[in-house]
Scaffold this motif. Structure first.
Motif, PDB file in Angstrom:
ATOM      1  N   ASP A   1       0.835  -1.208   0.000  1.00 27.47           N
ATOM      2  CA  ASP A   1       0.000   0.000   0.000  1.00 27.47           C
ATOM      3  C   ASP A   1       0.868   1.256   0.000  1.00 27.47           C
ATOM      4  O   ASP A   1       0.581   2.216  -0.713  1.00 27.47           O
ATOM      5  CB  ASP A   1      -0.935   0.019   1.213  1.00 27.47           C
ATOM      6  CG  ASP A   1      -2.115  -0.931   1.060  1.00 27.47           C
ATOM      7  OD1 ASP A   1      -2.350  -1.433  -0.056  1.00 27.47           O
ATOM      8  OD2 ASP A   1      -2.807  -1.166   2.062  1.00 27.47           O
ATOM      9  N   ALA A   2       1.934   1.245   0.800  1.00 23.29           N
ATOM     10  CA  ALA A   2       2.843   2.395   0.828  1.00 23.29           C
ATOM     11  C   ALA A   2       3.497   2.594  -0.545  1.00 23.29           C
ATOM     12  O   ALA A   2       3.675   3.734  -0.991  1.00 23.29           O
ATOM     13  CB  ALA A   2       3.911   2.208   1.904  1.00 23.29           C
TER      14      ALA A   2
ATOM     15  N   VAL B   1       0.837   4.129  -2.894  1.00 22.63           N
ATOM     16  CA  VAL B   1       0.624   5.537  -2.551  1.00 22.63           C
ATOM     17  C   VAL B   1       1.834   6.363  -2.980  1.00 22.63           C
ATOM     18  O   VAL B   1       1.694   7.488  -3.459  1.00 22.63           O
ATOM     19  CB  VAL B   1       0.340   5.693  -1.040  1.00 22.63           C
ATOM     20  CG1 VAL B   1       0.373   7.156  -0.621  1.00 22.63           C
ATOM     21  CG2 VAL B   1      -1.008   5.074  -0.693  1.00 22.63           C
TER      22      VAL B   1
ATOM     23  N   PHE C   1       6.474   6.921   5.991  1.00 25.41           N
ATOM     24  CA  PHE C   1       5.815   5.653   5.689  1.00 25.41           C
ATOM     25  C   PHE C   1       6.529   4.524   6.422  1.00 25.41           C
ATOM     26  O   PHE C   1       5.897   3.657   7.012  1.00 25.41           O
ATOM     27  CB  PHE C   1       5.790   5.382   4.193  1.00 25.41           C
ATOM     28  CG  PHE C   1       4.778   6.202   3.437  1.00 25.41           C
ATOM     29  CD1 PHE C   1       3.983   7.161   4.063  1.00 25.41           C
ATOM     30  CD2 PHE C   1       4.611   6.029   2.081  1.00 25.41           C
ATOM     31  CE1 PHE C   1       3.051   7.904   3.359  1.00 25.41           C
ATOM     32  CE2 PHE C   1       3.678   6.754   1.371  1.00 25.41           C
ATOM     33  CZ  PHE C   1       2.902   7.700   2.001  1.00 25.41           C
TER      34      PHE C   1
ATOM     35  N   GLN D   1       4.903   2.443   9.541  1.00 27.67           N
ATOM     36  CA  GLN D   1       4.830   0.990   9.355  1.00 27.67           C
ATOM     37  C   GLN D   1       5.594   0.269  10.460  1.00 27.67           C
ATOM     38  O   GLN D   1       5.216  -0.823  10.862  1.00 27.67           O
ATOM     39  CB  GLN D   1       5.404   0.579   7.993  1.00 27.67           C
ATOM     40  CG  GLN D   1       4.532   0.916   6.830  1.00 27.67           C
ATOM     41  CD  GLN D   1       3.418  -0.084   6.587  1.00 27.67           C
ATOM     42  OE1 GLN D   1       3.189  -1.006   7.353  1.00 27.67           O
ATOM     43  NE2 GLN D   1       2.710   0.097   5.491  1.00 27.67           N
TER      44      GLN D   1
ATOM     45  N   LEU E   1      -7.418   8.041   2.752  1.00 28.46           N
ATOM     46  CA  LEU E   1      -6.901   7.874   1.399  1.00 28.46           C
ATOM     47  C   LEU E   1      -7.814   8.516   0.356  1.00 28.46           C
ATOM     48  O   LEU E   1      -7.339   9.118  -0.609  1.00 28.46           O
ATOM     49  CB  LEU E   1      -6.688   6.390   1.101  1.00 28.46           C
ATOM     50  CG  LEU E   1      -5.598   5.720   1.950  1.00 28.46           C
ATOM     51  CD1 LEU E   1      -5.587   4.224   1.710  1.00 28.46           C
ATOM     52  CD2 LEU E   1      -4.235   6.330   1.687  1.00 28.46           C
TER      53      LEU E   1
ATOM     54  N   THR F   1      -1.853   4.100   5.210  1.00 32.09           N
ATOM     55  CA  THR F   1      -1.110   2.980   4.631  1.00 32.09           C
ATOM     56  C   THR F   1      -0.562   2.016   5.681  1.00 32.09           C
ATOM     57  O   THR F   1      -0.006   0.980   5.329  1.00 32.09           O
ATOM     58  CB  THR F   1       0.071   3.473   3.767  1.00 32.09           C
ATOM     59  OG1 THR F   1       0.947   4.260   4.567  1.00 32.09           O
ATOM     60  CG2 THR F   1      -0.420   4.271   2.582  1.00 32.09           C
ATOM     61  N   SER F   2      -0.713   2.338   6.960  1.00 32.20           N
ATOM     62  CA  SER F   2      -0.079   1.489   7.980  1.00 32.20           C
ATOM     63  C   SER F   2      -1.044   0.890   8.995  1.00 32.20           C
ATOM     64  O   SER F   2      -0.613   0.212   9.926  1.00 32.20           O
ATOM     65  CB  SER F   2       1.004   2.289   8.717  1.00 32.20           C
ATOM     66  OG  SER F   2       0.436   3.368   9.423  1.00 32.20           O
TER      67      SER F   2
ATOM     68  N   SER G   1       8.795   2.706  -0.729  1.00 35.37           N
ATOM     69  CA  SER G   1       8.251   4.051  -0.942  1.00 35.37           C
ATOM     70  C   SER G   1       9.161   4.855  -1.873  1.00 35.37           C
ATOM     71  O   SER G   1       8.674   5.544  -2.775  1.00 35.37           O
ATOM     72  CB  SER G   1       8.079   4.781   0.385  1.00 35.37           C
ATOM     73  OG  SER G   1       7.125   4.128   1.180  1.00 35.37           O
TER      74      SER G   1
END
Length: 188
Positions: free
Chosen positions: A17-18, A21, A44, A48, A78, A114-115, A147
């Motif tokens: 997801d990170a 994004v 990120f 995480q 998001l 994202t986390s 990322s």
């Protein structure tokens, strides 16, 4: 949780997801500065890494308190940033220059969004009686690295496709949020 390959696979899957994004962010920036790249990848990775620790310490009580709506929080964060990116992409290049999603509330919203899954991973590790230090570090490092790669990929796409990539990036953020909600609803 001693098997390093399992921990790496968990870290990799959490970082997807990170990464997505970051691709969207890279396309939004067109050419990200070193500071923007650092801020996004650092935060990120940091979020995480810390979410599993929070989940590990929180135990069932806190995780159970938020599990009914954590997917909606991720979706809203998001979708809001994605909507803003779509708006900026439609508005044009000169409007985007003044906006920096690697700062302030946008950065925090993206980092949290994202986390959130990592919170549940930390809780699971705690239930199994595993050590949280090594998995958290690896999860954070993998997320930060992916990322950076994602930002570069987004820049490349943006150079080729211009403002359309900010729109695509916003749609990607919305779809990631939707995926989180759908996955949660399938688990019910």
């Amino acid at each position: 949780m001693a098997n390093i390959s399992i921990v790496f696979l968990i870290a990799f899957s959490l970082a997807l997801d990170a990464f997505a994004v970051s691709v969207a962010a890279g396309s939004y920036f067109v050419k990200a500065t070193s500071r923007q790249k650092f801020r996004l990848s650092f935060h990120f990775g940091l979020f995480q890494a810390f979410m599993p620790i929070i989940g590990w310490f929180a135990g069932a009580k806190v995780v159970n308190m938020i599990k009914d709506f954590d997917h909606w929080v991720a979706f809203l964060l998001l979708a809001a940033i994605g909507g803003k990116m779509i708006y900026d992409g439609v508005k044009g290049e000169e409007e985007k220059i003044n906006k920096d999603i690697s700062k302030g509330w946008s950065l925090i919203a993206l980092s949290v969004g994202t986390s959130i899954d990592a919170l549940a991973v930390g809780f699971s590790i705690g239930i199994m009686g595993g050590n949280i230090v090594f998995p958290s570090i690896l999860i954070g490092v993998v997320a930060a690295a992916m990322s950076l790669i994602g930002i570069k990929a987004g820049e490349i796409f943006s150079t080729k496709f211009g403002d359309k990539m900010a729109i695509v990036g916003g749609i990607v953020l919305f779809l990631i949020g939707s995926k989180i909600v759908v996955e949660h609803l399938q688990l019910i």
